[in-house]
Design a protein around this motif. Structure first.
Motif, mmCIF file in Angstrom:
data_model
loop_
_atom_site.group_PDB
_atom_site.id
_atom_site.type_symbol
_atom_site.label_atom_id
_atom_site.label_comp_id
_atom_site.label_asym_id
_atom_site.label_seq_id
_atom_site.Cartn_x
_atom_site.Cartn_y
_atom_site.Cartn_z
ATOM 1 N N PRO A 140 -0.738 12.163 -7.663
ATOM 2 C CA PRO A 140 -1.554 11.214 -6.898
ATOM 3 C C PRO A 140 -2.258 10.204 -7.803
ATOM 4 N N GLY A 141 -2.887 9.217 -7.183
ATOM 5 C CA GLY A 141 -3.896 8.463 -7.899
ATOM 6 C C GLY A 141 -5.069 9.383 -8.185
ATOM 7 N N PHE A 142 -5.915 8.993 -9.137
ATOM 8 C CA PHE A 142 -7.002 9.906 -9.488
ATOM 9 C C PHE A 142 -8.224 9.156 -10.000
ATOM 10 N N THR A 143 -9.378 9.812 -9.836
ATOM 11 C CA THR A 143 -10.592 9.457 -10.569
ATOM 12 C C THR A 143 -11.042 10.723 -11.284
ATOM 13 N N LEU A 144 -11.743 10.549 -12.384
ATOM 14 C CA LEU A 144 -12.118 11.673 -13.229
ATOM 15 C C LEU A 144 -13.514 11.426 -13.784
ATOM 16 N N HIS A 145 -14.428 12.369 -13.536
ATOM 17 C CA HIS A 145 -15.810 12.256 -14.006
ATOM 18 C C HIS A 145 -16.132 13.492 -14.824
ATOM 19 N N THR A 146 -16.242 13.324 -16.130
ATOM 20 C CA THR A 146 -16.436 14.453 -17.031
ATOM 21 C C THR A 146 -17.447 14.073 -18.117
ATOM 22 N N ALA A 147 -17.588 14.959 -19.089
ATOM 23 C CA ALA A 147 -18.469 14.661 -20.219
ATOM 24 C C ALA A 147 -18.006 13.423 -20.978
ATOM 25 N N LEU A 169 0.841 -1.191 0.000
ATOM 26 C CA LEU A 169 0.000 0.000 0.000
ATOM 27 C C LEU A 169 0.877 1.241 0.000
ATOM 28 N N VAL A 170 0.646 2.103 -0.978
ATOM 29 C CA VAL A 170 1.375 3.374 -1.083
ATOM 30 C C VAL A 170 0.373 4.509 -0.936
ATOM 31 N N ARG A 171 0.607 5.374 0.056
ATOM 32 C CA ARG A 171 -0.330 6.487 0.297
ATOM 33 C C ARG A 171 0.083 7.692 -0.560
ATOM 34 N N SER A 172 -0.254 7.599 -1.819
ATOM 35 C CA SER A 172 0.037 8.664 -2.776
ATOM 36 C C SER A 172 -0.951 9.810 -2.685
ATOM 37 N N GLY A 173 -2.065 9.615 -1.950
ATOM 38 C CA GLY A 173 -3.203 10.504 -2.054
ATOM 39 C C GLY A 173 -3.989 10.180 -3.310
ATOM 40 N N VAL A 174 -5.272 10.472 -3.294
ATOM 41 C CA VAL A 174 -6.122 10.303 -4.478
ATOM 42 C C VAL A 174 -6.950 11.569 -4.651
ATOM 43 N N ILE A 175 -6.891 12.171 -5.836
ATOM 44 C CA ILE A 175 -7.714 13.325 -6.153
ATOM 45 C C ILE A 175 -8.882 12.860 -7.029
ATOM 46 N N ASN A 176 -10.082 13.044 -6.521
ATOM 47 C CA ASN A 176 -11.296 12.714 -7.265
ATOM 48 C C ASN A 176 -11.774 13.989 -7.948
ATOM 49 N N ILE A 177 -11.737 14.001 -9.271
ATOM 50 C CA ILE A 177 -11.998 15.195 -10.063
ATOM 51 C C ILE A 177 -13.344 15.060 -10.751
ATOM 52 N N ALA A 178 -14.118 16.145 -10.754
ATOM 53 C CA ALA A 178 -15.439 16.077 -11.384
ATOM 54 C C ALA A 178 -15.798 17.387 -12.062
ATOM 55 N N ASP A 179 -16.426 17.267 -13.212
ATOM 56 C CA ASP A 179 -17.128 18.379 -13.838
ATOM 57 C C ASP A 179 -18.517 18.406 -13.229
ATOM 58 N N PRO A 180 -18.867 19.433 -12.431
ATOM 59 C CA PRO A 180 -20.153 19.419 -11.726
ATOM 60 C C PRO A 180 -21.367 19.411 -12.645
ATOM 61 N N GLU A 181 -21.161 19.685 -13.929
ATOM 62 C CA GLU A 181 -22.269 19.593 -14.873
ATOM 63 C C GLU A 181 -22.610 18.144 -15.204
ATOM 64 N N GLY A 218 -16.404 8.279 -16.945
ATOM 65 C CA GLY A 218 -15.714 8.072 -15.681
ATOM 66 C C GLY A 218 -14.412 7.322 -15.892
ATOM 67 N N PHE A 219 -13.323 7.837 -15.331
ATOM 68 C CA PHE A 219 -12.000 7.258 -15.508
ATOM 69 C C PHE A 219 -11.295 7.145 -14.151
ATOM 70 N N TYR A 220 -10.250 6.332 -14.119
ATOM 71 C CA TYR A 220 -9.414 6.192 -12.925
ATOM 72 C C TYR A 220 -7.983 6.027 -13.389
ATOM 73 N N GLY A 221 -7.023 6.356 -12.518
ATOM 74 C CA GLY A 221 -5.657 6.195 -12.945
ATOM 75 C C GLY A 221 -4.641 6.345 -11.828
ATOM 76 N N PHE A 222 -3.361 6.247 -12.228
ATOM 77 C CA PHE A 222 -2.262 6.139 -11.279
ATOM 78 C C PHE A 222 -1.068 6.944 -11.794
ATOM 79 N N PRO A 223 -0.215 7.401 -10.879
ATOM 80 C CA PRO A 223 1.003 8.090 -11.315
ATOM 81 C C PRO A 223 1.923 7.155 -12.084
ATOM 82 N N ASP A 224 2.904 7.742 -12.715
ATOM 83 C CA ASP A 224 3.892 6.982 -13.480
ATOM 84 C C ASP A 224 4.852 6.304 -12.511
ATOM 85 N N LEU A 225 4.785 4.983 -12.437
ATOM 86 C CA LEU A 225 5.659 4.208 -11.551
ATOM 87 C C LEU A 225 6.923 3.746 -12.272
#
Length: 376
Positions: A240-247, A86-98, A250-257
Motif C-alpha cells: 500500500p501507500g504508507f505514512t510512518l511516524h517514528t523516532a 486515482l489508484v486505491r492501493s490502500g494506505v497504512i499509517n504506521i506509528a510508534d506510540p512512544e 515523519g515519512f510518507y511513501g508509495f509502492p514500487d510502480l
C-alpha cells in the motif's frame, strides 16, 4: 484602473490554481491563469509522479469532508479526461506510540463513514510481509485510500480548462499585485493583466506578492528518493501507500510502480526562499541517508540502490493548516496557500471552493479553521 478583460485571474496555476481555472471556466467565467513556469513542471510542489490521498484526517470535520469531496471530483476528472488518476492501493499509517498518536482520527473518520482498521505490529507484518515492525507499533489502515498521479492530474485540468475557454500565460512571474474597487491587477515583465476578481495560489512564492498579501509561511526544500526493491512484496498491487511516524521522524511513501519504492520525509527539509537556487538531490549528504536508514530499518528488502531522486518545495504555515480566505482589505481577492506536505489530495475540491466563493460568494464547507485572521 482600466476596465478588466477577465472575470477572474488566477495567480499560480499549480494544483489548486489549475483546478480553480477549470471549475471557473466550466461555469462560464472569463478566466486568466498566470504561472511562473509551464505546468505541470518540476519547480513547485506537484511533480514526482504520485501523491497520497487519504480520508481519515486530523481535525475531523475541517478536513475529512474536504477529502471526501475531493475524492468524488478526482473520479469525475478521470471520466472527463479519460485517464487513470486515482489508484486505491490502500494506505497504512504506521506509528510508534512512544512518538506519535492518532488521537481521535479513527473515531472521527468512522463518524464520516470512512473505513479504518486498527492493527498492531504483528498484524501489519502478516498483512504486508515487506514491513519489519516491532509488535508495539500501531497501524491505522484506510482500505479506500491510495495515490493520485499528480502531474497527470494537473495536465488533465489544464486541458479541460483551456477547452472551456480559460487563457493560460506561462513562464511569466507575477511581480506585483494591486487591487481596488474596479478590480485586480497583476504586473509582469510582459505587461499588466487585469480582472474583476482574483485567486492567489502562489505556493512557495507567496513572499513575492508581499506586501499585498502577507501571512506566515515557511518554504522548504524536501528530498524524495526511489529505492530498488528485492521482492515483489513491495510492488503496486501488493504493497500500500504508507505514512510512518517514528523516532526518526515523519515519512510518507508509495509502492514500487516500476521505478522503485518512493519515500520522502514530511518533517525534514531545508529552508528555501524565492530567488534562491534549489539544490538538487544529493547536494546535502543527508538527502539520501535520512531516507535510506528508515527504509533499511522498516522495509529492509526495499533498500536497494537509489534509482531516482527529486526535490520539491513545501510551504508550511505555523500550524500546518491551509489558508483559504478572502483578502482582509479586498474581498474580490481569494487566497489559498500553505498547502504543501498534504495539500495535493484536496486540490480538486479547493478549485471548486474557489469557484464557489468567487462566483457565488459562498461555499457549503466550513472554512473557519483556514482563516487568515488566525495568525493575528
Amino acid at each position: 484602473m482600466s476596465a478588466p478583460i477577465y472575470d477572474v485571474m488566477v495567480v499560480g496555476a499549480g494544483s489548486a490554481g489549475m483546478s480553480a481555472g477549470y471549475h471557473l471556466a466550466r461555469r462560464g467565467a472569463r478566466v486568466l491563469l498566470i504561472d511562473a513556469c509551464d505546468p505541470p513542471h518540476r519547480e513547485g510542489s506537484h511533480h514526482g509522479e504520485t501523491r497520497l490521498i487519504r480520508h481519515a484526517y486530523k481535525k475531523g470535520s475541517a478536513y475529512i469532508s474536504l477529502a471526501l469531496r475531493a475524492d468524488e471530483l478526482w473520479r469525475e476528472l478521470e471520466q472527463l479526461a479519460g485517464t487513470t488518476l486515482l489508484v486505491r492501493s490502500g494506505v497504512i499509517n504506521i506509528a510508534d506510540p512512544e512518538h506519535y498518536s492518532f488521537g481521535s482520527r479513527p473515531d472521527d473518520a468512522r463518524a464520516f463513514g470512512v473505513s479504518v482498521e486498527m492493527l498492531d505490529g504483528a498484524e501489519m507484518r502478516r498483512t504486508w510481509p515487506g514491513l519489519d515492525l516491532p509488535d508495539h507499533f500501531i497501524g491505522m489502515y484506510e482500505p479506500e485510500a491510495g495515490y493520485l498521479f499528480s502531474e497527470r492530474a494537473i495536465a488533465a485540468y489544464r486541458g479541460l480548462a483551456e477547452a472551456a475557454g480559460a487563457k493560460l500565460v506561462t513562464n511569466t512571474p507575477v511581480l506585483r499585485v494591486t487591487a481596488d474597487q474596479a478590480g485586480v491587477a497583476a504586473e509582469t515583465a510582459e505587461g499588466v493583466f487585469r480582472a474583476e476578481k482574483a485567486l492567489l495560489s502562489a505556493g512557495a512564492w507567496f513572499e513575492q506578492l508581499e506586501p499585498f498579501v502577507r501571512f506566515p509561511l515557511r518554504p522548504l526544500r524536501i528530498p524524495v528518493g526511489w529505492f530498488g526493491t528485492e521482492s515483489a512484496e513491495y510492488r503496486a498491487g501488493e504493497f500500500p501507500g504508507f505514512t510512518l511516524h517514528t523516532a526518526e521522524g515523519g515519512f510518507y511513501g508509495f509502492p514500487d510502480l516500476g521505478g522503485g519504492l518512493k519515500i520522502g520525509k514530511h518533517d525534514g527539509g531545508r529552508d528555501w526562499r524565492p530567488g534562491e537556487p534549489l539544490h538538487p538531490f544529493g547536494h546535502y549528504e543527508t538527502d539520501e541517508r535520512s531516507l535510506r536508514q528508515v527504509v533499511q530499518k522498516y522495509m529492509p528488502r526495499a533498500a536497494g540502490p537509489l534509482l531516482q531522486s527529486s526535490v520539491c518545495k513545501y510551504e508550511f504555515t505555523p500550524d500546518e493548516d491551509f489558508v483559504i480566505d478572502r483578502h482582509p482589505q479586498h474581498p474580490n481577492v481569494l487566497v489559498i496557500g500553505g498547502l504543501s506536505g498534504h495539500g495535493f489530495k484536496f486540490a480538486s475540491a479547493l478549485g471548486e471552493i474557489a469557484a464557489d466563493l468567487l462566483l457565488n460568494g459562498s461555499t457549503r464547507f466550513d472554512l473557519g479553521a483556514f482563516s487568515l485572521s488566525r495568525f493575528k
